[in-house]
Design a protein around this motif. Structure first.
Motif, PDB file in Angstrom:
ATOM      1  N   ILE A  99       0.854  -1.187   0.000  1.00 36.51           N
ATOM      2  CA  ILE A  99       0.000   0.000   0.000  1.00 36.51           C
ATOM      3  C   ILE A  99       0.887   1.233   0.000  1.00 36.51           C
ATOM      4  O   ILE A  99       1.782   1.357   0.840  1.00 36.51           O
ATOM      5  CB  ILE A  99      -0.905   0.026   1.246  1.00 36.51           C
ATOM      6  CG1 ILE A  99      -1.781  -1.229   1.323  1.00 36.51           C
ATOM      7  CG2 ILE A  99      -1.757   1.293   1.282  1.00 36.51           C
ATOM      8  CD1 ILE A  99      -2.427  -1.431   2.685  1.00 36.51           C
ATOM      9  N   ALA A 100       0.658   2.154  -0.935  1.00 36.45           N
ATOM     10  CA  ALA A 100       1.356   3.438  -0.917  1.00 36.45           C
ATOM     11  C   ALA A 100       0.464   4.466  -0.231  1.00 36.45           C
ATOM     12  O   ALA A 100      -0.703   4.628  -0.602  1.00 36.45           O
ATOM     13  CB  ALA A 100       1.694   3.889  -2.335  1.00 36.45           C
ATOM     14  N   ALA A 101       1.013   5.139   0.766  1.00 34.88           N
ATOM     15  CA  ALA A 101       0.305   6.216   1.466  1.00 34.88           C
ATOM     16  C   ALA A 101       0.980   7.523   1.063  1.00 34.88           C
ATOM     17  O   ALA A 101       2.026   7.892   1.612  1.00 34.88           O
ATOM     18  CB  ALA A 101       0.350   6.009   2.976  1.00 34.88           C
ATOM     19  N   VAL A 102       0.403   8.203   0.086  1.00 31.01           N
ATOM     20  CA  VAL A 102       1.016   9.393  -0.512  1.00 31.01           C
ATOM     21  C   VAL A 102       0.683  10.608   0.336  1.00 31.01           C
ATOM     22  O   VAL A 102      -0.458  11.071   0.363  1.00 31.01           O
ATOM     23  CB  VAL A 102       0.536   9.580  -1.964  1.00 31.01           C
ATOM     24  CG1 VAL A 102       1.122  10.852  -2.556  1.00 31.01           C
ATOM     25  CG2 VAL A 102       0.944   8.374  -2.806  1.00 31.01           C
ATOM     26  N   ASN A 103       1.691  11.132   1.013  1.00 30.94           N
ATOM     27  CA  ASN A 103       1.478  12.160   2.022  1.00 30.94           C
ATOM     28  C   ASN A 103       1.857  13.560   1.552  1.00 30.94           C
ATOM     29  O   ASN A 103       1.955  14.480   2.368  1.00 30.94           O
ATOM     30  CB  ASN A 103       2.291  11.819   3.277  1.00 30.94           C
ATOM     31  CG  ASN A 103       3.774  11.641   2.962  1.00 30.94           C
ATOM     32  OD1 ASN A 103       4.116  10.825   2.100  1.00 30.94           O
ATOM     33  ND2 ASN A 103       4.637  12.377   3.625  1.00 30.94           N
ATOM     34  N   GLY A 104       2.054  13.733   0.248  1.00 32.98           N
ATOM     35  CA  GLY A 104       2.423  15.064  -0.232  1.00 32.98           C
ATOM     36  C   GLY A 104       2.787  15.011  -1.699  1.00 32.98           C
ATOM     37  O   GLY A 104       2.198  14.254  -2.471  1.00 32.98           O
ATOM     38  N   ILE A 105       3.787  15.795  -2.094  1.00 31.01           N
ATOM     39  CA  ILE A 105       4.201  15.858  -3.493  1.00 31.01           C
ATOM     40  C   ILE A 105       4.686  14.497  -3.964  1.00 31.01           C
ATOM     41  O   ILE A 105       5.516  13.856  -3.327  1.00 31.01           O
ATOM     42  CB  ILE A 105       5.296  16.929  -3.665  1.00 31.01           C
ATOM     43  CG1 ILE A 105       4.703  18.326  -3.418  1.00 31.01           C
ATOM     44  CG2 ILE A 105       5.935  16.842  -5.043  1.00 31.01           C
ATOM     45  CD1 ILE A 105       5.740  19.436  -3.379  1.00 31.01           C
ATOM     46  N   CYS A 106       4.140  14.070  -5.090  1.00 28.76           N
ATOM     47  CA  CYS A 106       4.424  12.739  -5.637  1.00 28.76           C
ATOM     48  C   CYS A 106       4.600  12.911  -7.139  1.00 28.76           C
ATOM     49  O   CYS A 106       3.617  12.954  -7.873  1.00 28.76           O
ATOM     50  CB  CYS A 106       3.266  11.788  -5.311  1.00 28.76           C
ATOM     51  SG  CYS A 106       3.418  10.131  -5.985  1.00 28.76           S
ATOM     52  N   CYS A 107       5.839  13.019  -7.578  1.00 28.99           N
ATOM     53  CA  CYS A 107       6.041  13.332  -8.979  1.00 28.99           C
ATOM     54  C   CYS A 107       7.209  12.549  -9.557  1.00 28.99           C
ATOM     55  O   CYS A 107       8.034  11.990  -8.821  1.00 28.99           O
ATOM     56  CB  CYS A 107       6.244  14.834  -9.186  1.00 28.99           C
ATOM     57  SG  CYS A 107       7.719  15.508  -8.392  1.00 28.99           S
ATOM     58  N   GLY A 108       7.271  12.508 -10.872  1.00 32.00           N
ATOM     59  CA  GLY A 108       8.359  11.824 -11.538  1.00 32.00           C
ATOM     60  C   GLY A 108       8.494  10.387 -11.072  1.00 32.00           C
ATOM     61  O   GLY A 108       7.526   9.624 -11.028  1.00 32.00           O
ATOM     62  N   GLY A 109       9.711  10.009 -10.725  1.00 38.52           N
ATOM     63  CA  GLY A 109       9.948   8.663 -10.225  1.00 38.52           C
ATOM     64  C   GLY A 109       9.195   8.357  -8.959  1.00 38.52           C
ATOM     65  O   GLY A 109       8.951   7.183  -8.638  1.00 38.52           O
ATOM     66  N   GLY A 110       8.805   9.375  -8.203  1.00 41.71           N
ATOM     67  CA  GLY A 110       7.998   9.144  -7.005  1.00 41.71           C
ATOM     68  C   GLY A 110       6.617   8.636  -7.362  1.00 41.71           C
ATOM     69  O   GLY A 110       6.072   7.742  -6.696  1.00 41.71           O
ATOM     70  N   LEU A 111       6.031   9.191  -8.442  1.00 43.34           N
ATOM     71  CA  LEU A 111       4.740   8.694  -8.906  1.00 43.34           C
ATOM     72  C   LEU A 111       4.900   7.285  -9.487  1.00 43.34           C
ATOM     73  O   LEU A 111       4.056   6.414  -9.274  1.00 43.34           O
ATOM     74  CB  LEU A 111       4.147   9.646  -9.945  1.00 43.34           C
ATOM     75  CG  LEU A 111       2.813   9.233 -10.570  1.00 43.34           C
ATOM     76  CD1 LEU A 111       1.784   8.859  -9.516  1.00 43.34           C
ATOM     77  CD2 LEU A 111       2.276  10.348 -11.465  1.00 43.34           C
ATOM     78  N   GLU A 112       5.999   7.049 -10.191  1.00 41.16           N
ATOM     79  CA  GLU A 112       6.260   5.705 -10.709  1.00 41.16           C
ATOM     80  C   GLU A 112       6.405   4.708  -9.558  1.00 41.16           C
ATOM     81  O   GLU A 112       5.947   3.563  -9.660  1.00 41.16           O
ATOM     82  CB  GLU A 112       7.520   5.713 -11.571  1.00 41.16           C
ATOM     83  CG  GLU A 112       7.347   6.499 -12.865  1.00 41.16           C
ATOM     84  CD  GLU A 112       8.617   6.596 -13.672  1.00 41.16           C
ATOM     85  OE1 GLU A 112       8.534   6.549 -14.909  1.00 41.16           O
ATOM     86  OE2 GLU A 112       9.704   6.716 -13.061  1.00 41.16           O
ATOM     87  N   LEU A 113       7.023   5.145  -8.482  1.00 44.56           N
ATOM     88  CA  LEU A 113       7.159   4.291  -7.304  1.00 44.56           C
ATOM     89  C   LEU A 113       5.796   3.972  -6.703  1.00 44.56           C
ATOM     90  O   LEU A 113       5.494   2.820  -6.375  1.00 44.56           O
ATOM     91  CB  LEU A 113       8.052   4.974  -6.271  1.00 44.56           C
ATOM     92  CG  LEU A 113       8.338   4.214  -4.974  1.00 44.56           C
ATOM     93  CD1 LEU A 113       9.035   2.891  -5.249  1.00 44.56           C
ATOM     94  CD2 LEU A 113       9.182   5.079  -4.044  1.00 44.56           C
ATOM     95  N   ALA A 114       4.950   5.001  -6.565  1.00 45.19           N
ATOM     96  CA  ALA A 114       3.604   4.774  -6.032  1.00 45.19           C
ATOM     97  C   ALA A 114       2.813   3.824  -6.921  1.00 45.19           C
ATOM     98  O   ALA A 114       2.065   2.965  -6.436  1.00 45.19           O
ATOM     99  CB  ALA A 114       2.864   6.109  -5.889  1.00 45.19           C
TER     100      ALA A 114
END
Length: 261
Positions: A99-114
């Motif tokens: 489970i990804a708990a996205v707690n703020g800015i989620c972009c680029g590779g961070g979005l790919e990670l999620a």
């Protein structure tokens, strides 16, 4: 010795993994390798059933690749470690729910990670983007995943423009499962993780392997592999004590006791 950029909390069958690398939780090669080791250990521990991935602080989940580290010599095609970028994106045989708990800015590779998680919860202030195009590079994993998960023309707009979008839009396109007030995000993630941890781990493994195997297969080809027990997780499930336990519990009108074997 510097503090680890990855913090873990273990409670019962649940592992919480926090990417905590101030100021923005960006991922360099070393951090990616640590994350890979963390998720590989989770995958291989029979006593762990569910993982939660989140970011440290309340502003950033992850902005992806650390461009400052890249400027200092980290190669974009360097050694990310087991599991590829962020330790989860290419992790082989990850047959447990994440489970990804996205707690703020989620972009680029961070979005790919999620997107590598099985379910995504987002705080109401979370924001998303695939801005790689503005840096003269490609969001490679997102280019593979996004057109398969959301309407093609929306995916291409996001990839080609790099524009930002909020949690409401992410939910509208089905990128995130739920939007929560920021102070309720982790409580909900743990609630969901506990629900999953109480379920049948061998069935989860079979579901994840079937989904991966069937992604680029024709329906009948995928079904043939399942019914012929050519997928390892399916073969293990069909020969397991848990398979019998599920039937017995139903017949005896009681809750099943899953042993994962």
């Amino acid at each position: 010795m510097s503090e680890s950029p990855v913090k873990t909390r273990r409670e019962g069958a649940i592992l919480e993994v926090t990417l905590d690398r101030p100021k923005a939780n960006a991922i360099d090669l070393q951090t990616s390798r640590v994350m890979g080791e963390t998720f590989a250990a989770f995958r291989d521990d029979p006593d762990l059933r569910v993982a939660i991935l989140t970011g440290g602080g309340d502003k950033f989940f992850c902005p992806g690749w650390d461009l400052k580290a890249a400027a200092d010599g980290d190669a974009v095609d360097g050694d990310y470690g087991v599991g590829g970028f962020g330790g989860l994106q290419e992790m082989r045989d990850m047959n447990k729910p994440v489970i990804a708990a996205v707690n703020g800015i989620c972009c680029g590779g961070g979005l790919e990670l999620a997107l590598s998680a099985d379910m995504i919860l987002a705080a109401d202030h979370a924001s998303f983007a695939l801005p790689e195009i503005r840096s003269g590079t490609v969001a490679d994993a997102a280019s593979v995943k996004m057109p398969k998960r959301i309407p093609y023309h929306i995916a291409m707009e996001l990839l080609l423009t790099g524009r930002w979008f909020d949690a409401d839009e992410a939910h509208r396109w089905g990128i995130v499962n739920e939007i929560l007030p920021s102070d309720q995000l982790m409580a909900r993630a743990w609630e969901l993780a506990k629900l999953l941890a109480s379920g049948p781990p061998l069935v989860y493994a079979a579901i994840k392997e079937i989904v991966r195997d069937a992604e680029d297969s024709k329906f009948q080809d995928a079904m043939n592999r399942i019914t012929k027990r050519q997928l390892r997780s399916v073969d293990v499930l069909y020969a397991s004590e848990d398979q019998l336990e599920g039937a017995r519990a139903f017949a005896e009108k009681r809750d099943p006791v899953w042993k994962g074997k």
